[in-house]
Design a protein around this motif. Structure first.
Motif, PDB file in Angstrom:
ATOM      1  N   CYS A   1      16.107   4.796   7.044  1.00  0.00           N
ATOM      2  CA  CYS A   1      15.106   3.840   6.899  1.00  0.00           C
ATOM      3  C   CYS A   1      15.297   2.796   7.279  1.00  0.00           C
TER       4      CYS A   1
ATOM      5  N   CYS B   1       6.890   1.975   9.719  1.00  0.00           N
ATOM      6  CA  CYS B   1       5.818   3.028   9.535  1.00  0.00           C
ATOM      7  C   CYS B   1       5.976   4.333  10.120  1.00  0.00           C
TER       8      CYS B   1
ATOM      9  N   ARG C   1       6.666   6.273   6.594  1.00  0.00           N
ATOM     10  CA  ARG C   1       5.457   6.335   6.484  1.00  0.00           C
ATOM     11  C   ARG C   1       5.191   7.635   6.700  1.00  0.00           C
ATOM     12  N   ASP C   2       4.521   7.907   8.551  1.00  0.00           N
ATOM     13  CA  ASP C   2       4.349   8.648   9.312  1.00  0.00           C
ATOM     14  C   ASP C   2       4.438  10.067   8.321  1.00  0.00           C
TER      15      ASP C   2
ATOM     16  N   ILE D   1       0.530   9.507  -0.297  1.00  0.00           N
ATOM     17  CA  ILE D   1       1.297   8.920  -0.715  1.00  0.00           C
ATOM     18  C   ILE D   1       0.592   8.106  -2.553  1.00  0.00           C
TER      19      ILE D   1
ATOM     20  N   LEU E   1       4.462   4.332  -4.168  1.00  0.00           N
ATOM     21  CA  LEU E   1       5.340   3.459  -4.114  1.00  0.00           C
ATOM     22  C   LEU E   1       6.451   2.823  -4.764  1.00  0.00           C
TER      23      LEU E   1
ATOM     24  N   ASN F   1       9.602   0.820  -4.451  1.00  0.00           N
ATOM     25  CA  ASN F   1      10.054   0.003  -3.577  1.00  0.00           C
ATOM     26  C   ASN F   1      11.378  -0.872  -3.953  1.00  0.00           C
TER      27      ASN F   1
ATOM     28  N   LEU G   1       7.061  -2.244   3.867  1.00  0.00           N
ATOM     29  CA  LEU G   1       6.562  -1.494   2.931  1.00  0.00           C
ATOM     30  C   LEU G   1       5.509  -1.230   2.478  1.00  0.00           C
TER      31      LEU G   1
ATOM     32  N   ALA H   1       2.585  -1.572   5.291  1.00  0.00           N
ATOM     33  CA  ALA H   1       2.457   0.123   5.861  1.00  0.00           C
ATOM     34  C   ALA H   1       2.232   1.245   5.218  1.00  0.00           C
ATOM     35  N   VAL H   2       2.864   1.596   3.519  1.00  0.00           N
ATOM     36  CA  VAL H   2       1.655   1.958   2.035  1.00  0.00           C
ATOM     37  C   VAL H   2       0.832   1.563   2.002  1.00  0.00           C
TER      38      VAL H   2
ATOM     39  N   VAL I   1      -2.162   3.797   3.850  1.00  0.00           N
ATOM     40  CA  VAL I   1      -2.362   5.081   3.870  1.00  0.00           C
ATOM     41  C   VAL I   1      -2.815   5.432   1.740  1.00  0.00           C
TER      42      VAL I   1
END
Length: 135
Positions: free
Chosen positions: A26, A35, A38-39, A48, A51, A53, A86, A89-90, A93
């Motif tokens: 990524c 994204c 993430r999906d 998730i 994370l 990071n 990151l 996006a996470v 979720v």
């Protein structure tokens, strides 16, 4: 990771430690790519919970008076904007699942972490953090 070869080496190391792992290439400077990754992670693992990071770019070792603007922009795009991408996006979720944990670290420090240390840190967070993990 943006390098599939080094990513696979890391995945292999994690698997040898007895942990289920997948790798996803990524470009963290591209929010749509983040994204998409993430999906794929959610599709593979269903959620998730944590994370870690650790996206980072060291930059050139050059005096400030001659440091190239384009390399400094790359440092900011990866180390600041990529980290935000990151987290953003996470978090979608994690909020939807009722919680989760994020660790953001300096790449140069965690490059020296052994998988056992990362696993222990994740276990400590799971056990002792005051927020629900959603699972």
């Amino acid at each position: 990771d943006s390098n599939g070869e080094t990513l696979q080496k890391t995945v292999d190391t994690v698997r040898r430690a007895g942990v289920e792992a997948e790798g996803f290439v990524c470009d963290v400077t591209d929010y749509a790519a983040v994204c998409d990754m993430r999906d794929k992670v959610v599709q593979r693992f269903e959620s998730i919970d944590l994370l870690f990071n650790n996206a980072g770019y060291q930059g050139l070792f050059t005096p400030a008076d001659t440091y190239p603007h384009d390399d400094f922009a790359k440092v900011i795009e990866i180390n600041l904007v990529g980290v935000f991408h990151l987290m953003r996006a996470v978090s979608e979720v994690m909020v939807g699942a009722g919680g989760g944990y994020m660790i953001s670290s300096a790449n140069s420090i965690t490059s020296y972490c052994k998988i056992e240390n990362v696993r222990a840190m994740a276990e400590a967070i799971r056990r002792y953090a005051p927020y629900p993990t959603g699972g």
